[in-house]
Design an enzyme around this catalytic site. Structure first.
Site, PDB file in Angstrom:
ATOM      1  N   TYR A 128      56.659 121.137  27.564  1.00  0.00           N
ATOM      2  CA  TYR A 128      56.405 119.730  27.905  1.00  0.00           C
ATOM      3  C   TYR A 128      55.045 119.603  28.612  1.00  0.00           C
ATOM      4  CZ  TYR A 128      61.258 118.080  27.007  1.00  0.00           C
ATOM      5  OH  TYR A 128      62.463 117.718  26.447  1.00  0.00           O
ATOM      6  N   GLU A 244      68.587 119.178  33.377  1.00  0.00           N
ATOM      7  CA  GLU A 244      67.697 120.060  34.121  1.00  0.00           C
ATOM      8  C   GLU A 244      67.755 119.747  35.617  1.00  0.00           C
ATOM      9  OE1 GLU A 244      63.659 119.667  32.798  1.00  0.00           O
ATOM     10  OE2 GLU A 244      63.043 121.551  33.712  1.00  0.00           O
TER      11      GLU A 244
HETATM   12  C1  LIG Z   1      57.903 127.388  38.557  1.00  0.00           C
HETATM   13  C2  LIG Z   1      57.592 126.296  37.593  1.00  0.00           C
HETATM   14  C3  LIG Z   1      58.099 126.362  36.316  1.00  0.00           C
HETATM   15  C4  LIG Z   1      57.801 125.376  35.391  1.00  0.00           C
HETATM   16  N1  LIG Z   1      58.288 125.507  34.123  1.00  0.00           N
HETATM   17  C5  LIG Z   1      57.956 124.593  33.192  1.00  0.00           C
HETATM   18  C6  LIG Z   1      58.385 124.768  31.849  1.00  0.00           C
HETATM   19  O1  LIG Z   1      59.070 125.727  31.521  1.00  0.00           O
HETATM   20  N2  LIG Z   1      57.997 123.857  30.939  1.00  0.00           N
HETATM   21  C7  LIG Z   1      57.233 122.771  31.265  1.00  0.00           C
HETATM   22  O2  LIG Z   1      56.952 121.966  30.393  1.00  0.00           O
HETATM   23  N3  LIG Z   1      56.796 122.591  32.544  1.00  0.00           N
HETATM   24  C8  LIG Z   1      57.131 123.479  33.504  1.00  0.00           C
HETATM   25  N4  LIG Z   1      56.696 123.314  34.803  1.00  0.00           N
HETATM   26  C9  LIG Z   1      55.773 122.226  35.099  1.00  0.00           C
HETATM   27  C10 LIG Z   1      56.358 121.108  35.919  1.00  0.00           C
HETATM   28  O3  LIG Z   1      57.206 120.304  35.138  1.00  0.00           O
HETATM   29  C11 LIG Z   1      55.164 120.310  36.502  1.00  0.00           C
HETATM   30  O4  LIG Z   1      54.476 121.176  37.390  1.00  0.00           O
HETATM   31  C12 LIG Z   1      55.618 119.080  37.206  1.00  0.00           C
HETATM   32  O5  LIG Z   1      56.127 118.135  36.313  1.00  0.00           O
HETATM   33  C13 LIG Z   1      54.461 118.434  38.024  1.00  0.00           C
HETATM   34  O6  LIG Z   1      53.340 118.246  37.218  1.00  0.00           O
HETATM   35  P1  LIG Z   1      51.906 118.781  37.705  1.00  0.00           P
HETATM   36  O7  LIG Z   1      52.039 120.215  38.097  1.00  0.00           O
HETATM   37  O8  LIG Z   1      50.930 118.442  36.618  1.00  0.00           O
HETATM   38  O9  LIG Z   1      51.574 117.978  39.010  1.00  0.00           O
HETATM   39  P2  LIG Z   1      50.999 116.461  39.093  1.00  0.00           P
HETATM   40  O10 LIG Z   1      51.785 115.578  38.192  1.00  0.00           O
HETATM   41  O11 LIG Z   1      49.521 116.519  38.885  1.00  0.00           O
HETATM   42  O12 LIG Z   1      51.330 116.113  40.582  1.00  0.00           O
HETATM   43  C14 LIG Z   1      50.493 116.499  41.688  1.00  0.00           C
HETATM   44  C15 LIG Z   1      51.053 115.849  42.961  1.00  0.00           C
HETATM   45  O13 LIG Z   1      50.997 114.419  42.836  1.00  0.00           O
HETATM   46  C16 LIG Z   1      52.287 113.844  43.042  1.00  0.00           C
HETATM   47  N5  LIG Z   1      52.479 112.697  42.152  1.00  0.00           N
HETATM   48  C17 LIG Z   1      52.169 112.623  40.833  1.00  0.00           C
HETATM   49  N6  LIG Z   1      52.504 111.423  40.327  1.00  0.00           N
HETATM   50  C18 LIG Z   1      53.081 110.725  41.344  1.00  0.00           C
HETATM   51  C19 LIG Z   1      53.649 109.421  41.463  1.00  0.00           C
HETATM   52  N7  LIG Z   1      53.730 108.598  40.422  1.00  0.00           N
HETATM   53  N8  LIG Z   1      54.144 109.036  42.671  1.00  0.00           N
HETATM   54  C20 LIG Z   1      54.090 109.861  43.743  1.00  0.00           C
HETATM   55  N9  LIG Z   1      53.553 111.120  43.700  1.00  0.00           N
HETATM   56  C21 LIG Z   1      53.058 111.542  42.522  1.00  0.00           C
HETATM   57  C22 LIG Z   1      53.267 114.954  42.684  1.00  0.00           C
HETATM   58  O14 LIG Z   1      54.515 114.765  43.322  1.00  0.00           O
HETATM   59  C23 LIG Z   1      52.531 116.184  43.180  1.00  0.00           C
HETATM   60  O15 LIG Z   1      52.745 116.358  44.562  1.00  0.00           O
HETATM   61  C24 LIG Z   1      56.986 124.277  35.750  1.00  0.00           C
HETATM   62  C25 LIG Z   1      56.487 124.194  37.055  1.00  0.00           C
HETATM   63  C26 LIG Z   1      56.781 125.181  37.968  1.00  0.00           C
HETATM   64  C27 LIG Z   1      56.219 125.072  39.355  1.00  0.00           C
END
Ligand SMILES: Cc1cc2nc3c(=O)[nH]c(=O)nc-3n(C[C@H](O)[C@H](O)[C@H](O)COP(=O)(O)OP(=O)(O)OC[C@H]3O[C@@H](n4cnc5c(N)ncnc54)[C@H](O)[C@@H]3O)c2cc1C
Length: 392
Positions: A128, A244
Protein backbone atom coordinates in the site's frame (compact mmCIF):
# COMPACT_ATOMS: atom_id res chain seq x y z
CA UNK A 1 -21.00 -5.20 29.08
CA UNK A 2 -19.41 -8.36 30.48
CA UNK A 3 -17.04 -10.53 28.47
CA UNK A 4 -16.82 -14.13 29.47
CA UNK A 5 -15.13 -17.08 27.88
CA UNK A 6 -17.01 -20.35 27.61
CA UNK A 7 -15.56 -23.60 28.93
CA UNK A 8 -14.93 -24.55 25.28
CA UNK A 9 -12.96 -21.33 24.83
CA UNK A 10 -10.88 -22.19 27.88
CA UNK A 11 -10.32 -25.72 26.58
CA UNK A 12 -9.12 -24.23 23.31
CA UNK A 13 -6.74 -21.92 25.19
CA UNK A 14 -5.27 -24.90 27.04
CA UNK A 15 -4.83 -26.87 23.80
CA UNK A 16 -3.14 -23.91 22.14
CA UNK A 17 -0.78 -23.48 25.12
CA UNK A 18 0.09 -27.17 24.90
CA UNK A 19 0.85 -26.86 21.18
CA UNK A 20 3.04 -23.82 21.81
CA UNK A 21 4.89 -25.61 24.62
CA UNK A 22 5.50 -28.60 22.35
CA UNK A 23 6.75 -26.58 19.39
CA UNK A 24 8.63 -23.58 20.80
CA UNK A 25 12.28 -24.17 21.74
CA UNK A 26 12.88 -24.64 25.46
CA UNK A 27 13.29 -21.29 27.21
CA UNK A 28 11.94 -19.35 24.22
CA UNK A 29 11.52 -15.69 25.13
CA UNK A 30 11.26 -14.21 21.64
CA UNK A 31 10.51 -12.01 19.91
CA UNK A 32 11.50 -13.76 16.65
CA UNK A 33 13.82 -12.00 14.21
CA UNK A 34 12.26 -12.23 10.73
CA UNK A 35 15.65 -11.77 9.05
CA UNK A 36 17.18 -14.68 10.95
CA UNK A 37 16.89 -17.88 8.91
CA UNK A 38 16.58 -20.14 11.97
CA UNK A 39 13.77 -17.97 13.40
CA UNK A 40 12.07 -17.91 10.00
CA UNK A 41 12.27 -21.71 9.74
CA UNK A 42 10.75 -21.94 13.23
CA UNK A 43 8.00 -19.56 12.11
CA UNK A 44 7.21 -21.82 9.13
CA UNK A 45 7.13 -24.93 11.33
CA UNK A 46 4.85 -23.24 13.83
CA UNK A 47 2.55 -22.03 11.08
CA UNK A 48 2.21 -25.52 9.64
CA UNK A 49 1.57 -27.01 13.10
CA UNK A 50 -1.15 -24.42 13.74
CA UNK A 51 -2.61 -24.91 10.26
CA UNK A 52 -2.70 -28.70 10.76
CA UNK A 53 -5.15 -28.09 13.64
CA UNK A 54 -7.19 -25.76 11.41
CA UNK A 55 -6.49 -22.86 13.78
CA UNK A 56 -4.71 -20.60 11.32
CA UNK A 57 -8.02 -19.77 9.63
CA UNK A 58 -10.49 -20.91 12.25
CA UNK A 59 -12.30 -17.56 11.94
CA UNK A 60 -12.99 -18.24 8.25
CA UNK A 61 -16.28 -19.78 7.07
CA UNK A 62 -16.23 -23.57 6.76
CA UNK A 63 -16.74 -23.35 2.97
CA UNK A 64 -13.27 -21.80 2.71
CA UNK A 65 -11.56 -24.25 5.02
CA UNK A 66 -12.26 -22.42 8.27
CA UNK A 67 -14.17 -23.47 11.39
CA UNK A 68 -16.65 -20.58 11.65
CA UNK A 69 -15.00 -19.84 14.98
CA UNK A 70 -16.31 -16.84 16.87
CA UNK A 71 -14.29 -13.61 16.83
CA UNK A 72 -13.83 -14.12 20.60
CA UNK A 73 -12.13 -17.47 19.95
CA UNK A 74 -9.90 -15.75 17.45
CA UNK A 75 -9.01 -13.12 20.06
CA UNK A 76 -7.87 -15.87 22.41
CA UNK A 77 -5.67 -17.26 19.64
CA UNK A 78 -4.05 -13.91 18.78
CA UNK A 79 -3.58 -12.89 22.42
CA UNK A 80 -1.98 -16.19 23.42
CA UNK A 81 0.32 -16.16 20.38
CA UNK A 82 1.41 -12.62 21.22
CA UNK A 83 1.83 -13.39 24.93
CA UNK A 84 4.16 -16.27 24.01
CA UNK A 85 5.88 -14.03 21.43
CA UNK A 86 5.33 -17.03 19.20
CA UNK A 87 6.19 -16.83 15.51
CA UNK A 88 3.87 -18.41 12.95
CA UNK A 89 0.84 -16.14 13.01
CA UNK A 90 0.03 -14.83 9.54
CA UNK A 91 -1.73 -11.49 9.52
CA UNK A 92 -1.34 -10.70 5.82
CA UNK A 93 -2.84 -13.93 4.48
CA UNK A 94 -5.35 -15.03 7.07
CA UNK A 95 -6.52 -11.67 8.39
CA UNK A 96 -6.19 -9.45 5.33
CA UNK A 97 -6.10 -10.77 1.76
CA UNK A 98 -7.99 -13.99 2.63
CA UNK A 99 -11.15 -12.17 3.82
CA UNK A 100 -10.79 -9.70 0.91
CA UNK A 101 -10.76 -12.54 -1.61
CA UNK A 102 -13.81 -14.14 0.01
CA UNK A 103 -15.68 -10.88 -0.46
CA UNK A 104 -14.33 -9.48 -3.73
CA UNK A 105 -12.25 -12.24 -5.34
CA UNK A 106 -13.19 -14.21 -8.45
CA UNK A 107 -13.99 -17.91 -8.11
CA UNK A 108 -10.64 -18.69 -9.65
CA UNK A 109 -8.77 -16.46 -7.17
CA UNK A 110 -10.59 -18.13 -4.26
CA UNK A 111 -9.73 -21.59 -5.58
CA UNK A 112 -6.14 -20.67 -6.26
CA UNK A 113 -5.17 -18.83 -3.09
CA UNK A 114 -7.48 -19.58 -0.14
CA UNK A 115 -6.47 -23.24 0.39
CA UNK A 116 -2.77 -22.25 0.36
CA UNK A 117 -3.36 -19.53 2.94
CA UNK A 118 -5.33 -21.94 5.14
CA UNK A 119 -2.51 -24.50 4.94
CA UNK A 120 0.14 -21.93 5.84
CA UNK A 121 1.81 -22.56 2.49
CA UNK A 122 2.10 -19.03 1.09
CA UNK A 123 3.51 -15.77 2.42
CA UNK A 124 1.82 -12.51 1.42
CA UNK A 125 2.92 -8.93 1.82
CA UNK A 126 0.93 -5.71 1.64
CA UNK A 127 1.90 -3.12 -0.99
CA UNK A 128 0.00 0.00 0.00
CA UNK A 129 2.46 2.66 1.25
CA UNK A 130 4.71 4.55 -1.12
CA UNK A 131 7.50 7.08 -0.57
CA UNK A 132 4.94 9.90 -0.99
CA UNK A 133 1.77 8.11 0.09
CA UNK A 134 1.39 6.98 3.72
CA UNK A 135 -1.44 8.47 5.77
CA UNK A 136 -2.68 10.06 2.56
CA UNK A 137 -2.71 6.70 0.83
CA UNK A 138 -5.03 7.77 -1.97
CA UNK A 139 -2.22 9.86 -3.44
CA UNK A 140 -0.34 6.69 -4.42
CA UNK A 141 1.38 6.82 -7.80
CA UNK A 142 2.46 3.27 -8.71
CA UNK A 143 1.01 2.94 -12.17
CA UNK A 144 -0.55 -0.11 -13.82
CA UNK A 145 -1.45 0.04 -17.51
CA UNK A 146 -3.65 -2.65 -19.03
CA UNK A 147 -2.05 -4.02 -22.20
CA UNK A 148 -3.98 -6.93 -23.69
CA UNK A 149 -4.31 -9.63 -21.06
CA UNK A 150 -1.86 -8.11 -18.56
CA UNK A 151 -1.16 -5.04 -16.49
CA UNK A 152 2.28 -3.50 -16.75
CA UNK A 153 3.27 -2.09 -13.35
CA UNK A 154 5.86 0.63 -12.66
CA UNK A 155 6.58 2.40 -9.38
CA UNK A 156 7.76 1.88 -5.82
CA UNK A 157 6.27 0.62 -2.57
CA UNK A 158 7.90 1.26 0.80
CA UNK A 159 7.88 -0.08 4.38
CA UNK A 160 6.68 -3.38 2.94
CA UNK A 161 6.87 -5.83 5.85
CA UNK A 162 8.12 -9.30 4.98
CA UNK A 163 8.55 -8.49 1.25
CA UNK A 164 11.90 -10.31 1.56
CA UNK A 165 10.04 -13.48 2.56
CA UNK A 166 6.89 -13.09 0.49
CA UNK A 167 5.65 -15.13 -2.46
CA UNK A 168 2.87 -12.68 -3.38
CA UNK A 169 1.93 -9.06 -2.78
CA UNK A 170 -1.58 -7.61 -2.69
CA UNK A 171 -1.05 -4.09 -3.92
CA UNK A 172 -2.90 -0.90 -4.70
CA UNK A 173 -2.03 0.69 -8.04
CA UNK A 174 -3.25 3.64 -10.04
CA UNK A 175 -5.15 2.48 -13.09
CA UNK A 176 -6.89 5.74 -14.05
CA UNK A 177 -4.71 8.81 -13.45
CA UNK A 178 -7.46 11.08 -14.84
CA UNK A 179 -10.07 10.07 -12.23
CA UNK A 180 -10.49 11.72 -8.78
CA UNK A 181 -7.75 10.22 -6.62
CA UNK A 182 -9.85 7.68 -4.68
CA UNK A 183 -11.52 6.41 -7.83
CA UNK A 184 -8.61 5.56 -10.14
CA UNK A 185 -7.11 2.84 -7.92
CA UNK A 186 -7.25 -0.95 -8.36
CA UNK A 187 -6.04 -3.93 -6.33
CA UNK A 188 -3.69 -6.42 -7.99
CA UNK A 189 -2.05 -9.64 -6.82
CA UNK A 190 1.59 -9.56 -7.90
CA UNK A 191 4.07 -12.44 -7.97
CA UNK A 192 7.13 -11.35 -5.98
CA UNK A 193 9.35 -13.53 -8.20
CA UNK A 194 8.21 -11.89 -11.45
CA UNK A 195 10.92 -10.20 -13.56
CA UNK A 196 11.27 -6.49 -12.69
CA UNK A 197 10.42 -6.83 -8.96
CA UNK A 198 13.30 -5.72 -6.76
CA UNK A 199 13.27 -5.93 -2.95
CA UNK A 200 15.72 -3.74 -1.03
CA UNK A 201 16.01 -4.14 2.74
CA UNK A 202 15.42 -1.24 5.14
CA UNK A 203 16.94 -1.79 8.59
CA UNK A 204 14.76 -0.33 11.34
CA UNK A 205 16.07 1.47 14.43
CA UNK A 206 16.04 -1.71 16.51
CA UNK A 207 18.60 -3.09 14.05
CA UNK A 208 16.15 -5.58 12.49
CA UNK A 209 15.33 -6.23 8.87
CA UNK A 210 11.56 -6.35 8.93
CA UNK A 211 10.45 -4.08 6.11
CA UNK A 212 11.68 -3.14 2.63
CA UNK A 213 11.44 -0.92 -0.37
CA UNK A 214 10.02 -2.77 -3.40
CA UNK A 215 10.40 -1.38 -6.91
CA UNK A 216 8.43 -2.44 -9.99
CA UNK A 217 10.04 -2.00 -13.39
CA UNK A 218 7.67 -3.06 -16.21
CA UNK A 219 6.36 -5.93 -14.07
CA UNK A 220 3.65 -7.93 -15.80
CA UNK A 221 0.58 -8.96 -13.79
CA UNK A 222 -2.03 -11.14 -15.52
CA UNK A 223 -5.44 -9.48 -15.80
CA UNK A 224 -7.02 -12.34 -13.83
CA UNK A 225 -5.05 -11.05 -10.80
CA UNK A 226 -7.23 -7.95 -10.57
CA UNK A 227 -9.30 -8.15 -7.34
CA UNK A 228 -12.79 -6.70 -7.64
CA UNK A 229 -13.62 -4.26 -10.41
CA UNK A 230 -11.16 -2.07 -12.25
CA UNK A 231 -10.80 1.29 -10.45
CA UNK A 232 -12.68 -0.02 -7.39
CA UNK A 233 -9.47 -0.72 -5.46
CA UNK A 234 -10.02 1.92 -2.79
CA UNK A 235 -13.11 0.16 -1.47
CA UNK A 236 -11.45 -3.27 -1.78
CA UNK A 237 -8.21 -2.11 -0.19
CA UNK A 238 -9.85 -0.31 2.74
CA UNK A 239 -11.85 -3.38 3.69
CA UNK A 240 -8.69 -4.97 5.14
CA UNK A 241 -8.02 -2.13 7.54
CA UNK A 242 -10.48 -3.04 10.27
CA UNK A 243 -8.91 -6.49 10.37
CA UNK A 244 -5.50 -4.88 10.59
CA UNK A 245 -6.53 -2.38 13.26
CA UNK A 246 -6.84 -4.61 16.22
CA UNK A 247 -4.88 -3.89 19.35
CA UNK A 248 -5.00 -7.48 20.55
CA UNK A 249 -1.45 -8.40 19.54
CA UNK A 250 -0.15 -5.31 21.30
CA UNK A 251 -2.07 -6.18 24.46
CA UNK A 252 -0.56 -9.68 24.37
CA UNK A 253 2.96 -8.32 23.87
CA UNK A 254 2.43 -5.61 26.49
CA UNK A 255 1.10 -8.12 29.02
CA UNK A 256 4.11 -10.38 28.52
CA UNK A 257 6.45 -7.43 29.02
CA UNK A 258 4.50 -6.44 32.15
CA UNK A 259 4.77 -10.00 33.51
CA UNK A 260 8.53 -10.03 32.92
CA UNK A 261 8.88 -6.64 34.54
CA UNK A 262 6.88 -7.75 37.59
CA UNK A 263 9.19 -10.76 37.96
CA UNK A 264 12.22 -8.47 37.57
CA UNK A 265 10.84 -6.21 40.33
CA UNK A 266 10.52 -9.20 42.65
CA UNK A 267 14.11 -10.28 42.02
CA UNK A 268 15.93 -6.95 41.74
CA UNK A 269 16.77 -4.74 44.71
CA UNK A 270 16.40 -0.98 44.80
CA UNK A 271 18.88 1.47 46.41
CA UNK A 272 17.50 0.65 49.90
CA UNK A 273 18.34 -3.03 49.43
CA UNK A 274 14.70 -4.09 49.33
CA UNK A 275 13.09 -5.63 46.24
CA UNK A 276 11.75 -3.08 43.76
CA UNK A 277 8.38 -4.73 44.20
CA UNK A 278 8.29 -3.38 47.78
CA UNK A 279 8.68 0.21 46.60
CA UNK A 280 5.27 1.99 46.74
CA UNK A 281 6.05 4.16 43.69
CA UNK A 282 6.94 1.08 41.61
CA UNK A 283 3.87 -0.75 42.83
CA UNK A 284 1.63 2.18 41.96
CA UNK A 285 3.01 2.58 38.43
CA UNK A 286 2.82 -1.18 37.78
CA UNK A 287 -0.80 -1.15 38.94
CA UNK A 288 -1.58 1.78 36.62
CA UNK A 289 -0.02 -0.07 33.70
CA UNK A 290 -1.93 -3.22 34.57
CA UNK A 291 -5.18 -1.24 34.52
CA UNK A 292 -4.21 0.37 31.22
CA UNK A 293 -3.56 -3.05 29.66
CA UNK A 294 -6.87 -4.33 30.97
CA UNK A 295 -8.70 -1.35 29.48
CA UNK A 296 -7.02 -1.93 26.12
CA UNK A 297 -7.80 -5.65 26.31
CA UNK A 298 -11.49 -4.94 26.92
CA UNK A 299 -11.55 -2.69 23.86
CA UNK A 300 -10.19 -5.52 21.71
CA UNK A 301 -12.94 -7.76 23.12
CA UNK A 302 -15.46 -5.09 22.27
CA UNK A 303 -14.29 -5.13 18.63
CA UNK A 304 -14.77 -8.92 18.60
CA UNK A 305 -18.17 -8.57 20.26
CA UNK A 306 -19.30 -6.18 17.51
CA UNK A 307 -17.90 -8.49 14.82
CA UNK A 308 -19.80 -11.38 16.36
CA UNK A 309 -23.00 -9.40 15.76
CA UNK A 310 -21.97 -8.70 12.16
CA UNK A 311 -21.05 -5.08 12.85
CA UNK A 312 -17.71 -3.47 12.14
CA UNK A 313 -17.60 0.02 13.66
CA UNK A 314 -14.38 1.60 12.44
CA UNK A 315 -14.06 3.93 15.42
CA UNK A 316 -14.01 1.02 17.91
CA UNK A 317 -11.28 -0.70 15.87
CA UNK A 318 -9.35 2.60 15.92
CA UNK A 319 -9.82 2.94 19.70
CA UNK A 320 -8.61 -0.61 20.20
CA UNK A 321 -5.52 -0.09 18.02
CA UNK A 322 -4.72 3.18 19.75
CA UNK A 323 -5.17 1.81 23.28
CA UNK A 324 -3.22 -1.41 22.61
CA UNK A 325 -0.22 0.25 21.00
CA UNK A 326 0.00 3.02 23.61
CA UNK A 327 -0.35 0.58 26.54
CA UNK A 328 2.41 -1.63 25.09
CA UNK A 329 4.68 1.39 24.63
CA UNK A 330 3.98 2.65 28.17
CA UNK A 331 4.95 -0.73 29.68
CA UNK A 332 8.18 -0.80 27.67
CA UNK A 333 8.94 2.83 28.60
CA UNK A 334 8.54 2.05 32.28
CA UNK A 335 10.69 -1.04 31.83
CA UNK A 336 13.44 1.10 30.36
CA UNK A 337 13.16 3.46 33.35
CA UNK A 338 13.39 0.64 35.88
CA UNK A 339 16.31 -0.99 34.09
CA UNK A 340 18.16 2.33 34.08
CA UNK A 341 21.54 2.36 32.36
CA UNK A 342 21.52 -1.46 32.22
CA UNK A 343 18.51 -1.24 29.95
CA UNK A 344 20.48 -0.07 26.94
CA UNK A 345 22.93 -2.97 27.08
CA UNK A 346 22.26 -5.43 24.30
CA UNK A 347 21.81 -9.17 24.34
CA UNK A 348 25.20 -10.80 24.83
CA UNK A 349 26.51 -8.19 27.26
CA UNK A 350 27.42 -9.72 30.63
CA UNK A 351 25.56 -6.90 32.42
CA UNK A 352 22.43 -6.84 30.25
CA UNK A 353 19.25 -7.27 32.27
CA UNK A 354 16.34 -9.31 30.90
CA UNK A 355 18.76 -10.31 28.13
CA UNK A 356 18.65 -6.85 26.58
CA UNK A 357 15.13 -7.51 25.33
CA UNK A 358 13.43 -4.36 26.58
CA UNK A 359 15.65 -1.97 24.65
CA UNK A 360 15.16 -3.89 21.41
CA UNK A 361 11.43 -4.18 21.96
CA UNK A 362 11.09 -0.47 22.85
CA UNK A 363 12.84 0.43 19.58
CA UNK A 364 10.86 -2.12 17.56
CA UNK A 365 7.39 -1.36 18.91
CA UNK A 366 7.66 2.35 18.22
CA UNK A 367 6.33 1.17 14.88
CA UNK A 368 3.00 0.10 16.43
CA UNK A 369 1.90 3.71 16.59
CA UNK A 370 2.79 4.24 12.92
CA UNK A 371 1.78 1.15 10.98
CA UNK A 372 -1.83 0.41 10.00
CA UNK A 373 -2.60 4.12 10.38
CA UNK A 374 -0.74 6.36 12.80
CA UNK A 375 -2.02 7.32 16.24
CA UNK A 376 -2.98 10.76 14.88
CA UNK A 377 -4.98 9.17 12.05
CA UNK A 378 -6.78 6.87 14.55
CA UNK A 379 -7.64 9.94 16.65
CA UNK A 380 -9.04 11.65 13.55
CA UNK A 381 -11.19 8.59 12.78
CA UNK A 382 -12.48 8.42 16.35
CA UNK A 383 -13.34 12.13 16.20
CA UNK A 384 -15.07 11.96 12.81
CA UNK A 385 -16.81 8.62 12.94
CA UNK A 386 -17.25 8.04 16.66
CA UNK A 387 -17.89 11.56 17.92
CA UNK A 388 -19.21 12.92 14.61
CA UNK A 389 -17.03 15.99 14.94
CA UNK A 390 -16.61 18.08 11.77
CA UNK A 391 -13.61 17.57 9.50
CA UNK A 392 -11.49 20.71 9.55
C1 LIG B 1 7.00 -1.33 11.11
C2 LIG B 1 6.18 -0.84 9.98
C3 LIG B 1 5.66 -1.75 9.08
C4 LIG B 1 4.91 -1.33 8.00
N1 LIG B 1 4.46 -2.26 7.11
C5 LIG B 1 3.78 -1.86 6.02
C6 LIG B 1 3.39 -2.81 5.05
O1 LIG B 1 3.63 -4.00 5.19
N2 LIG B 1 2.75 -2.37 3.95
C7 LIG B 1 2.47 -1.05 3.75
O2 LIG B 1 1.85 -0.72 2.74
N3 LIG B 1 2.85 -0.11 4.66
C8 LIG B 1 3.51 -0.48 5.78
N4 LIG B 1 3.91 0.45 6.71
C9 LIG B 1 3.71 1.86 6.41
C10 LIG B 1 2.66 2.54 7.25
O3 LIG B 1 1.37 2.17 6.83
C11 LIG B 1 2.91 4.07 7.13
O4 LIG B 1 4.17 4.34 7.72
C12 LIG B 1 1.83 4.85 7.79
O5 LIG B 1 0.62 4.75 7.10
C13 LIG B 1 2.22 6.36 7.91
O6 LIG B 1 2.61 6.86 6.67
P1 LIG B 1 4.00 7.65 6.53
O7 LIG B 1 5.08 6.82 7.13
O8 LIG B 1 4.13 8.04 5.09
O9 LIG B 1 3.85 8.93 7.43
P2 LIG B 1 3.07 10.30 7.04
O10 LIG B 1 1.73 9.97 6.48
O11 LIG B 1 3.99 11.13 6.20
O12 LIG B 1 2.90 10.94 8.46
C14 LIG B 1 3.93 11.70 9.12
C15 LIG B 1 3.34 12.29 10.41
O13 LIG B 1 2.26 13.18 10.08
C16 LIG B 1 1.06 12.80 10.76
N5 LIG B 1 -0.10 13.03 9.91
C17 LIG B 1 -0.23 12.72 8.59
N6 LIG B 1 -1.45 13.05 8.13
C18 LIG B 1 -2.14 13.55 9.20
C19 LIG B 1 -3.45 14.06 9.38
N7 LIG B 1 -4.34 14.09 8.39
N8 LIG B 1 -3.81 14.50 10.62
C20 LIG B 1 -2.94 14.46 11.66
N9 LIG B 1 -1.66 13.99 11.55
C21 LIG B 1 -1.27 13.54 10.34
C22 LIG B 1 1.23 11.31 11.03
O14 LIG B 1 0.44 10.89 12.13
C23 LIG B 1 2.72 11.21 11.30
O15 LIG B 1 2.99 11.55 12.65
C24 LIG B 1 4.65 0.05 7.81
C25 LIG B 1 5.15 0.98 8.73
C26 LIG B 1 5.90 0.55 9.80
C27 LIG B 1 6.44 1.56 10.76
Amino acid sequence: MRFEFTSEDERFRAELRALLAANLPAGWTGPPDEADDADWALSQRMRKAIAARGWLVMHWPAEYGGQDASPMRNIIFAEEMAHHRAPGNDRFGTRMIGPVLMRYGSDEQKRKYLPDIAAGGIQWCQGYSEPDAGSDLASLKTRAVLKGDRFVVNGAKIWTSLAHRADMMFMLVRTDPGAPKHRGISMLLADMNAPGVEVRPIINMSGSHSFNQVTFDDVEVPVENLVGDLNNGWRVGMSVLNYERSGVDYVGWGQRAWDELAQFCREESGPDGRPLSADPAVRRRMAELDAELEGARLLTYEVAWHQQKGEAPAEVASMSKLAGTVANRNVLDYGMRLLGMYGVLEQGSAHAKLQGRFFKMRMYYTSGEILAGTTEIQKNLIAWRGLELPRV
